[in-house]
Motif scaffolding. Sequence first.
Motif, PDB file in Angstrom:
ATOM      1  N   GLN A  43       5.573  -1.943  -3.632  1.00  0.00           N
ATOM      2  CA  GLN A  43       4.528  -1.515  -3.114  1.00  0.00           C
ATOM      3  C   GLN A  43       3.368  -1.384  -4.230  1.00  0.00           C
ATOM      4  N   THR A  44       2.175  -1.263  -3.664  1.00  0.00           N
ATOM      5  CA  THR A  44       0.970  -0.712  -4.797  1.00  0.00           C
ATOM      6  C   THR A  44       1.043   0.661  -4.825  1.00  0.00           C
ATOM      7  N   LEU A  45       0.420   1.231  -6.089  1.00  0.00           N
ATOM      8  CA  LEU A  45       0.494   2.587  -6.143  1.00  0.00           C
ATOM      9  C   LEU A  45      -0.590   3.135  -4.957  1.00  0.00           C
ATOM     10  N   ALA A  46      -1.441   2.415  -4.550  1.00  0.00           N
ATOM     11  CA  ALA A  46      -2.330   3.024  -3.354  1.00  0.00           C
ATOM     12  C   ALA A  46      -1.435   3.320  -2.146  1.00  0.00           C
ATOM     13  N   ARG A  90       1.459  11.203  -8.654  1.00  0.00           N
ATOM     14  CA  ARG A  90       0.756  11.426 -10.129  1.00  0.00           C
ATOM     15  C   ARG A  90       0.298  10.375 -10.840  1.00  0.00           C
ATOM     16  N   HIS A  91       1.310   9.168 -10.880  1.00  0.00           N
ATOM     17  CA  HIS A  91       0.804   7.960 -11.309  1.00  0.00           C
ATOM     18  C   HIS A  91      -0.274   7.223 -10.257  1.00  0.00           C
ATOM     19  N   SER A 113      -4.271   2.579 -12.268  1.00  0.00           N
ATOM     20  CA  SER A 113      -5.071   1.649 -11.170  1.00  0.00           C
ATOM     21  C   SER A 113      -4.247   1.577  -9.914  1.00  0.00           C
ATOM     22  N   GLU A 114      -4.638   1.717  -8.710  1.00  0.00           N
ATOM     23  CA  GLU A 114      -3.827   1.825  -7.700  1.00  0.00           C
ATOM     24  C   GLU A 114      -3.311   0.469  -7.162  1.00  0.00           C
ATOM     25  N   GLU A 115      -3.796  -0.848  -8.035  1.00  0.00           N
ATOM     26  CA  GLU A 115      -3.578  -2.135  -7.654  1.00  0.00           C
ATOM     27  C   GLU A 115      -2.303  -2.363  -8.481  1.00  0.00           C
TER      28      GLU A 115
END
Length: 289
Positions: free
Chosen positions: A199-202, A241-242, A247-249
Amino acid sequence: MHSMNTADYEADDWLDLAWSPWRSLDPAAGELTAITTEPGLYRVRHHNREGLTYIGQTGRDLRERLRALAGCYNEEMPYTDPHVTAPCLWAIRQESGPAFEVSVATPDGVGDNQRRKGIEEALIAVYRRETGSNTEANFGRMIEGYKRSSRSSDGVVGGPLEDDQTEPNTAAGIGPLPWENHSNPTASEWMGLEWSPLQTLAQADQSIPQAAGVYRIWDPSEPHPLEYIGQSTRLRNRLYRHRRTRSEELHFSYATHSVADAKHILEQIETDLIGAHWLALDMAPRDQF
């Protein structure tokens, strides 16, 4: 074709490093003066016990670092500073005698913090893989029957436990990961773990379990090396937290583990992952350490 010596952890070419001769750690023997004052890596063994006792590194001065470790020859158990491992070696000396030896290595680029610590993780991971066990003193461990000293500022001197006392960090932890598909750090089954779908961090949300486990983060446009490998007893909080600080990407995935219920076990799993990454790519993850 040259092959890396991973099996013989006492050899002078273990993991393709140029290791020094083994020398006595006992200050009374006078052999520590032969140790280099450069930064580097070191390994410790005891003549009367199986395997390596400890694997470590320093970015400052190997001779000074080993003299700090030689506090294990003090009359009473030393504090965990200046060397956190000296209390465990002191306890081993009570059980098995004073016969510790050390050997050091100063490979190219060892002054670089990330490279040196990456090599240390690889050495510990390979040792775990080849022996199926842990060194006695890494991961903050203490041998059975002893209580570790505190830091000097707290003034608690350790020693043998009373019959009704227990010490939490005597547990050995777990053996090595399976090392399946170890050369591909973004694989869904990397190192034999069951990684979550990427998944992306977003997208980090409540679907992430609030459980203990490990995780990896990478840039999908440059997947090798990974960006970061981590561990936490609360994966959801850590990945939130990350999401806030990176970057959310970036992509991530995580893996829980059935026995990852203690800090030193999570650290052992994390070390295997960072060590495998180093062996595959000759570098640590980009933002590690």
